[in-house]
Motif scaffolding. Structure first.
Motif, short mmCIF file in Angstrom:
data_model
loop_
_atom_site.label_atom_id
_atom_site.label_comp_id
_atom_site.label_asym_id
_atom_site.label_seq_id
_atom_site.Cartn_x
_atom_site.Cartn_y
_atom_site.Cartn_z
N GLY A 215 9.21 78.06 40.71
CA GLY A 215 10.10 78.38 42.09
C GLY A 215 9.31 78.13 43.52
N LEU A 216 8.00 77.64 43.44
CA LEU A 216 7.15 77.42 44.45
C LEU A 216 7.45 75.78 44.79
N PHE A 217 7.63 75.64 46.16
CA PHE A 217 7.91 74.02 46.54
C PHE A 217 7.30 73.94 47.88
N LEU A 218 6.75 72.86 47.97
CA LEU A 218 6.01 72.52 49.21
C LEU A 218 6.57 71.13 49.85
N THR A 219 6.52 71.09 51.01
CA THR A 219 7.17 69.90 52.05
C THR A 219 6.35 69.92 53.23
N GLY A 220 6.59 68.95 53.92
CA GLY A 220 5.81 68.78 55.29
C GLY A 220 5.24 67.43 55.46
N ASN A 221 4.87 67.08 56.68
CA ASN A 221 4.46 65.68 56.84
C ASN A 221 2.79 65.34 56.19
N TYR A 222 2.16 66.34 55.62
CA TYR A 222 1.05 65.97 54.80
C TYR A 222 1.29 65.46 53.49
N PHE A 223 2.64 65.40 53.17
CA PHE A 223 3.04 64.70 51.83
C PHE A 223 3.65 63.61 52.18
N SER A 224 4.28 63.33 53.22
CA SER A 224 5.32 62.20 53.25
C SER A 224 4.53 61.07 54.24
N GLY A 225 3.43 61.56 55.16
CA GLY A 225 3.07 60.71 56.13
C GLY A 225 3.87 61.22 57.22
N PRO A 226 3.30 61.14 58.61
CA PRO A 226 3.56 61.95 59.78
C PRO A 226 5.18 61.70 60.24
N ALA B 112 11.03 60.59 59.84
CA ALA B 112 11.97 59.78 58.95
C ALA B 112 11.54 60.29 57.55
N ALA B 113 10.25 60.12 57.35
CA ALA B 113 9.35 60.17 55.97
C ALA B 113 9.55 61.74 55.76
N CYS B 114 9.41 62.74 56.73
CA CYS B 114 9.56 64.23 56.57
C CYS B 114 10.99 64.56 55.99
N VAL B 115 11.89 63.77 56.49
CA VAL B 115 13.51 64.10 56.07
C VAL B 115 13.49 63.72 54.48
N THR B 116 12.89 62.56 54.35
CA THR B 116 12.94 61.88 52.86
C THR B 116 12.71 62.94 51.80
N ARG B 117 11.19 63.43 52.33
CA ARG B 117 10.49 64.36 51.30
C ARG B 117 11.39 65.61 51.22
N ALA B 118 11.82 66.14 52.44
CA ALA B 118 12.54 67.43 52.40
C ALA B 118 13.98 67.14 51.45
N ILE B 119 14.44 66.12 51.43
CA ILE B 119 15.96 65.85 50.71
C ILE B 119 15.51 66.07 49.50
N GLU B 120 14.23 65.14 48.99
CA GLU B 120 13.82 64.91 47.62
C GLU B 120 13.39 66.69 47.11
N ALA B 121 12.97 67.40 48.18
CA ALA B 121 12.30 68.92 47.57
C ALA B 121 13.58 69.68 47.33
N ALA B 122 14.36 69.38 48.19
CA ALA B 122 15.83 70.13 48.21
C ALA B 122 16.59 69.91 46.78
N GLY B 123 16.63 68.68 46.19
CA GLY B 123 17.09 68.21 44.94
C GLY B 123 16.51 68.96 43.85
N ARG B 124 15.07 69.03 44.02
CA ARG B 124 14.36 69.83 43.08
C ARG B 124 14.57 71.21 42.89
N ILE B 125 14.47 71.64 44.06
CA ILE B 125 14.89 73.14 44.06
C ILE B 125 16.16 73.44 43.70
N ASP C 29 19.19 76.00 39.11
CA ASP C 29 20.29 75.68 38.39
C ASP C 29 19.61 76.31 36.82
N SER C 30 18.43 75.96 36.45
CA SER C 30 18.02 76.12 35.08
C SER C 30 17.26 77.39 35.01
N ASN C 31 17.16 78.28 36.08
CA ASN C 31 16.50 79.46 36.22
C ASN C 31 17.67 80.41 36.66
N ALA C 32 18.65 80.86 36.01
CA ALA C 32 19.49 81.89 36.33
C ALA C 32 18.93 83.22 37.05
#
Ligand SMILES: Cc1cc2nc3c(=O)[nH]c(=O)nc-3n(C[C@H](O)[C@H](O)[C@H](O)COP(=O)(O)OP(=O)(O)OC[C@H]3O[C@@H](n4cnc5c(N)ncnc54)[C@H](O)[C@@H]3O)c2cc1C
Length: 477
Positions: A416-427, A430-443, A448-451
């Motif tokens: 249930g812990l997720f991390l995002t921000g510009n230190y993952f994606s590059g500053p 647009a890269a922050c948006v990409t990482r955030a969308i990907e993180a939202a998919g994982r969350i 879904d799998s943890n009721a």
């Protein structure tokens, strides 16, 4: 219990929250400041538009373009102006103009014939060592020669990342270049092959919106509406068997099935200390030296230079106090009133961290002198604004990959812990948006799998009841 609490209301956190909202998730975003946006702040003052942080987005990143479309912002987009023909670099206290065409460096006299030959010779060099932690400077020196490394890459990393090229990890900073050496033996060979097979190197097309980059967080915020609480500084999170307690101090406490840290790395590091100590240490180890933005508006006739470009960069060898400047009113329409120009100078970063935190008057004096010397400005500017960021851009410094591995491990091992921000994606925004969308998919997949299950520990949820649009009560203001 809320599905997800997002801590941090910059572009990264807002994008995660927006995506999860659209997936039907119950989210709350907590932001320490009174307004959301993080670095992405635009301010209109008397016909000038100042960007306190980012001033353009990379138009080749599809996820960010798509987000603009979904938010209904495409009609407000502005693209680079026709007058942006050059980039400039300082050489001996004067500006050298270099065409923005990919072959600009070959055709300009900025580099010596020997320096240009060294770039061409890269094609014939064998692939080098591959230990994954080579600096940007060492990589470029090895492939393209000392002159290119010192006179092109050093100013570029100063301008893009506010960093010394010798401190940045090549693989984390310029992964495309490092991969081309691995895949094609030579970066130039890789670029040529990609062009021939139609996979062009992205030409860095840039865009913004009529009212600046701040348009994006404002639109996300409007869409999220009362899912956002501002003025709430989270000071502690606690992992429990079925979720998290998120402590906002006097504002109260929230329970959530998952939590997203979308803050600057030093804040993420502090919050991780109660959850995963090695990940906390990794986040706290990411440098983000201070940077100041000094914005000046002039009448056009006060500036001798034609300003026909993006702006200029300086190599550290030039020993100038300003690492670079953007010609904001040449880049995009609407940045200055008719008959005026707007220019932003950047001071500090890892080259001169102490300088960025000098009193505003000192910074204004430095930049005024610099613009007189470099751009031939005359008289007092019509408008001056200073923005200081005590924590600037997080740097992909040497050892970044192992720090990222420790943070990825925290995500893998703390449910249930997720991390995002510009230190993952590059500053880049647009890269922050990409990482955030990907993180939202994982969350979403995680939820879904943890009721939902009730908390096992009876925590003290001492916060004030929160009024939501649906009328339900939550322990948060
Ligand atoms: C001077 C400058 C120029 C830049 N230029 C460009 C550019 O031209 N183009 C480009 O693409 N990018 C540029 N960038 C980079 C880009 O702006 C950032 O990388 C991006 O905006 C970061 O977004 P983020 O949401 O990851 O982080 P941030 O914007 O840092 O957001 C983090 C948020 O977390 C909040 N927060 C922190 N602690 C807490 C807490 N305890 N509780 C609750 N909330 C908390 C903060 O207040 C902040 O709002 C620039 C950055 C700077 C500083």
């Amino acid at each position: 219990m809320i599905d997800t609490v997002i801590i941090g209301g910059g572009v990264s956190g807002l994008t995660v929250a927006y995506e999860l909202m659209h997936k039907g998730r119950d989210v709350v975003l907590l932001e320490r400041q009174v307004a959301v946006g993080g670095n992405a702040v635009s301010e209109r003052i008397g016909g000038f538009l100042m960007e306190h942080g980012p001033s353009s987005l990379n138009a080749t990143v599809e996820s960010a373009n798509h987000l603009s479309t979904r938010l209904g912002l495409d009609d407000e987009q502005v693209f680079l102006g026709k007058s942006v023909k050059y980039r400039y670099l300082t050489k001996g206290g004067r500006l050298s103009e270099i065409s923005t065409h990919p072959l600009g460096f070959f055709t300009s006299s900025y580099l010596s014939p020997r320096g240009r030959l060294a770039i061409a010779a890269e094609l014939l060099k064998p692939a080098g060592r591959d230990d994954g932690d080579e600096s940007v400077d060492a990589f470029c020196r090895r492939r393209f020669g000392a002159e290119f490394a010192e006179r092109v890459i050093d100013p570029l990393t100063g301008g893009l990342f506010a960093a010394h090229s010798s401190e940045l990890c090549a693989e984390a900073t310029f992964p495309a270049l490092v991969n081309m050496e691995r895949q094609y033996r030579s970066v130039v060979a890789g670029a040529i092959k990609r062009r021939m097979t139609g996979r062009k190197m992205p030409a860095r097309r840039l865009y913004s919106w009529q009212n600046g980059i701040g348009t994006l967080p404002m639109a996300l915020s409007a869409a999220l509406n009362d899912r956002i609480r501002t003025g709430v500084a989270v000071n502690r999170i606690e992992a429990r068997p079925n979720g998290f307690y998120v402590d906002g101090g006097s504002a109260g406490t929230l329970e959530a099935r998952s939590v997203v840290l979308a803050t600057q790395p030093h804040v993420a590091g502090t919050l991780l200390e109660t959850i995963k100590k090695d990940a906390a240490a990794a986040a706290l180890d990411i440098p983000a030296p201070p940077i100041a933005v000094v914005f000046m508006g002039f009448r056009r006739n006060q500036v001798a230079h034609p300003l026909q470009g993006l702006g200029y960069l300086t190599a550290s060898g030039e020993d100038r106090p300003v690492s670079g400047a953007l010609f904001a009113s040449s880049m995009f329409a609407g940045r200055a009133p008719p008959g005026h120009v707007a220019i932003s100078a950047y001071v500090g970063g890892s080259r001169a961290p102490d300088l960025a935190l000098q009193p505003a008057k000192v910074l204004v004096d430095i930049v005024t002198k610099e613009f007189r010397d470099i751009l031939g400005t005359r008289g007092e500017p019509q408008l001056v604004r200073v923005r200081q960021w005590p924590r600037g851009l997080p740097q992909t410094s040497l050892g970044h990959q192992s720090r990222m591995a420790a943070l990825a491990d925290a995500e893998d091992t703390v449910p249930g812990l997720f991390l995002t921000g510009n230190y993952f994606s590059g500053p880049g925004v647009a890269a922050c948006v990409t990482r955030a969308i990907e993180a939202a998919g994982r969350i979403d997949g995680y939820l879904d799998s943890n009721a939902a299950a009730p908390f096992t520990a009876a925590g003290q949820l001492g916060g004030l009841p929160h009024r939501t649009s649906s009328g339900s009560s939550r322990n948060f203001v």
